[in-house]
Write an enzyme that holds these catalytic residues in place. Structure first.
Site, short mmCIF file in Angstrom:
data_model
loop_
_atom_site.label_atom_id
_atom_site.label_comp_id
_atom_site.label_asym_id
_atom_site.label_seq_id
_atom_site.Cartn_x
_atom_site.Cartn_y
_atom_site.Cartn_z
CD GLU A 115 -2.84 -1.30 2.35
OE1 GLU A 115 -2.51 -0.81 3.43
OE2 GLU A 115 -3.93 -1.87 2.14
CG ASP A 123 -7.28 -5.15 5.16
OD1 ASP A 123 -6.78 -5.34 6.29
OD2 ASP A 123 -7.35 -4.03 4.63
CD GLU A 164 -9.52 -0.99 8.28
OE1 GLU A 164 -8.60 -1.53 8.92
OE2 GLU A 164 -9.38 -0.54 7.13
C1 GCU Z 1 -5.80 -1.99 6.04
C2 GCU Z 1 -6.12 -0.65 6.59
C3 GCU Z 1 -4.95 0.28 6.49
C4 GCU Z 1 -3.71 -0.38 7.09
C5 GCU Z 1 -3.48 -1.73 6.47
C6 GCU Z 1 -2.37 -2.51 7.14
O1 GCU Z 1 -5.66 -1.93 4.65
O2 GCU Z 1 -7.23 -0.11 5.93
O3 GCU Z 1 -5.27 1.45 7.18
O4 GCU Z 1 -2.61 0.42 6.91
O5 GCU Z 1 -4.63 -2.50 6.59
O6 GCU Z 1 -2.68 -3.46 7.85
O7 GCU Z 1 -1.21 -2.21 6.97
#
Ligand code: GCU
Length: 663
Positions: free
Chosen positions: A271, A350, A378
């Site tokens: 990400e 996730d 979340e």
């Molecule tokens: C999810 C979450 C993110 C977080 C990511 C992670 O995608 O939405 O906010 O950074 O998990 O676990 O690194």
């Protein structure tokens, strides 16, 4: 400095105990006074003052002390275990190290408050997971990624905060057996990269000292690109000698300043985070480089397996985000050094409301590994909806991987038992913030409490844990216990009923992830991830589809491969299923979707009713806070129901057999 105002959660010591227990509230004797046993004594002092209105002190002779804390030699107790002997007029807690005495003390206090008549005799408890951690996703500016309970109590305006709340946090954390804390977000933004520099080391040391007095290890998240961001190097290549030297200088300095610093957590190549892939290196190259540097200090590198390409084009039907963890990490099995632990999210995606267990468990056989779950809700209602997650965690830990061992559950694997690995454990992305009640929703505190209790003793039942927490928090009134228990126990499945069905996941608004949006998925540029069309929905992850099911050991692969054998709650995760397909209940898939959504809403209505029935037995402020959230949950669940039902009605064109109004 901001005002420290917070509640004591399950350590409020307000319970009315059996008056007979007052006999134990005498002075306490301990044969070793150190920072941790001092914490145990001060906890006994606070508890006995509140519970029995008795002031106690530590004595130097064991004579008149009804409570004896003894360091003894008994290898069977390991490092953190204890033996608690409850006798008619005294209690003896024994352990090899002082942390066992602290855990034994909290256990005793729990029993005094939750048991009407404690059985005399011996209790031995030895935590089965080496590491029982929480991960805070707190940023240095005070915000919390996926935080639903206010701001951070660790950071504010790029400074580290230390106050009474830090101590109470440590008490609450240790009281349920959690022994490790990562204080900053895995997404290490620019300011947090500086945590390993002079600017923060004094405060970090102070925090480590507070945590140490409660047997808690302190970790921080590192930014893999730190050599570039703060070292001004042109690369962060883990095999580049200037990069290695930079890290060595930096981490040697941290360890010199804070002796015994415990370690680091890293999210890389995920990400948008930097990582070894940028330099055509493997994750083993990255993790081992850092691990080797801190090995002489006994430090640990925890490396996350949440690595996937969020930009991938899945239109070819074999590309599948779910495959990424296994594809990236199984080839590295056996190459990671002994002080590296891979931290694996419970599912391949996730933290959805329902996912299969990650095939990395059982797939990795020669690697230290940890399970990562999320108690920050979340995707399970963001602490505005009630979702008691321990039933889910139990399922995950009890899942049989069918890897080649008599000990093949996830719990066995992460405790290190299956493959004889020295390190391992469980981590939870935590749900706390600086709200007065710590967790925003008062009932969400049960997930923090429960996570700790379960990671220390995986044999506990979800129900048992919930009852303990209710009694400690709200007292021993049987009616109150039953009402809150009936709200908590089904709540995860209730949430699932009115949100995304049968393991398909998401269907939330992109970005903040709250509220219904059937096609909402941040990376949807290649179409809907759930593949719903006029005939049906679901993703074919069998060998004929993306092949994800083949990543499991053969017995599980066969189970998921077959539409008849696949556990129904995961049906749409593994299969594309037609709306008219009949489920085991005899209902068609589409009718199941309609019915569960209506049921879910009804179940929330009954939660509300139960809460209202204890109005006069709960402190007003807490009662109102929870009521307000339950009312929101009710109206939000109707919104979920209507949006999901109408979406699938429009797609399928199939009427509800009960002719309910589906918008
Ligand atoms: C999810 C979450 C993110 C977080 C990511 C992670 O995608 O939405 O906010 O950074 O998990 O676990 O690194």
């Amino acid at each position: 400095m901001r005002l420290v105002h917070h509640e004591q959660a399950w350590l409020n010591y307000n319970t009315v105990c059996n008056p007979n227990y007052k006999k134990y509230a005498t002075d306490v004797f301990c044969n070793q006074i150190d920072e941790i046993t001092r914490s145990a004594i001060s906890e006994l002092r606070a508890a006995f003052q509140n519970l029995f209105d008795k002031q106690i002190v530590a004595t130097e002779s064991s004579g008149q002390a009804a409570i004896k804390l003894l360091i003894v030699r008994n290898d069977q107790l390991g490092i953190e275990g204890f033996q608690l002997d409850i006798k008619e007029d005294e209690v003896v807690i024994e352990s090899q190290y002082s942390i066992g005495l602290l855990y034994g003390t909290f256990h005793l206090l729990r029993l005094l408050q939750t048991e009407k008549n404690i059985e005399l005799g011996s209790i031995v408890e030895i935590p089965s997971q080496p590491l029982r951690m929480v991960n805070h996703w707190d940023n240095l500016d005070g915000s919390i990624e996926r935080g639903y309970s206010g701001q951070s109590f660790f950071f504010e305006n790029n400074e580290i905060i230390i106050n009474e709340r830090t101590v109470d946090y440590a008490r609450l954390t240790a009281s349920v057996g959690i022994n490790g804390v990562v204080i900053n977000n895995v997404n290490v933004r620019k300011e947090a990269t500086q945590l390993i520099t002079d600017r923060y080391l004094d405060r970090l040391k102070e925090m480590k000292n507070i945590f140490s007095a409660y047997g808690i290890k302190l970790f921080i998240s590192l930014n893999f690109a730190a050599p570039m961001e703060i070292g001004m190097l042109e690369t962060a290549d883990p095999l580049d000698s200037s990069v290695i030297n930079w890290w060595r200088t930096q981490l040697d300095y941290v360890h010199g300043y804070i002796p015994g610093f415990d370690g680091f957590l890293i999210k890389a190549d995920s990400e948008g985070r930097p990582g070894p892939f940028t330099y055509n290196r493997t994750h083993a190259d990255g993790a081992n480089m850092l691990a080797d540097i801190i090995k002489p200090y006994g430090g640990i590198i925890i490396w996350r397996c949440f690595v996937y390409n969020c930009q991938q084009d899945w239109r070819d039907t074999v590309t599948d985000r779910a495959r990424a963890g296994y594809d990236n990490f199984v080839p590295l099995d056996g190459t990671l050094h002994s002080n590296v632990i891979l931290q694996i999210k419970n599912g391949p995606m996730d933290f959805q409301v329902r996912e299969p267990v990650s095939p990395l468990f059982g797939g990795l056989k020669a690697t230290n590994q940890m399970l990562e779950v999320q108690i920050a809700q979340e995707y399970t209602g963001q602490q505005r909806h009630v979702a008691y997650l321990l039933p889910m965690f139990k399922e995950i830990l009890d899942f049989r991987t069918h890897c080649d061992s008599a000990f093949d559950t996830v719990n066995d694997i992460v405790s290190g038992k299956t493959f004889d690995q020295p390190l391992g454990g469980i981590a939870a992305v935590i749900n706390t913030g600086n709200d007065e009640n710590w967790t925003g929703h008062d009932l969400a505190a049960v997930n923090w409490y429960g996570f700790g209790r379960l990671s220390s003793n995986p044999n506990l039942l979800a129900e048992q844990i919930a009852i303990e927490w209710i009694k400690l928090t709200y007292g021993n009134d049987e009616f109150v216990i039953q009402q809150i228990l009936s709200i908590l126990m089904p709540s995860w499945e209730t949430y699932e009923k009115y949100t995304s069905p049968l393991g398909i996941g998401w269907m939330v608004n992109p970005g903040h992830h709250y509220g219904p949006n059937v096609e909402g998925y941040e990376y949807s540029r290649w179409g809907t991830y759930h593949r719903a069309d006029q005939r049906g929905l679901g993703v074919d992850r069998t060998s004929k589809g993306t092949g994800y099911s083949t990543q499991y050991q053969s017995l599980n692969a066969l189970m998921y491969e077959s539409i008849d054998k696949c556990p129904e709650p995961l049906l749409l995760f593994f299969h594309y299923v037609e709306y008219t397909h009949h489920l085991k209940s005899g209902k068609s898939l589409i009718q199941h979707i309609y019915d569960t959504h209506f049921e879910g809403v009804e179940e929330v209505a009954s939660m509300l009713k139960r809460w209202r029935s204890i109005e006069d037995k709960i402190e007003r402020k807490i009662y109102d806070r929870v009521l307000e959230r339950l009312q929101h949950q009710y109206s939000h669940s109707t919104e979920w129901r209507d949006i999901i039902c109408s979406y699938f009605y429009r797609k399928s064109g199939i009427q509800d057999v009960h002719n309910r109004q589906i918008y």
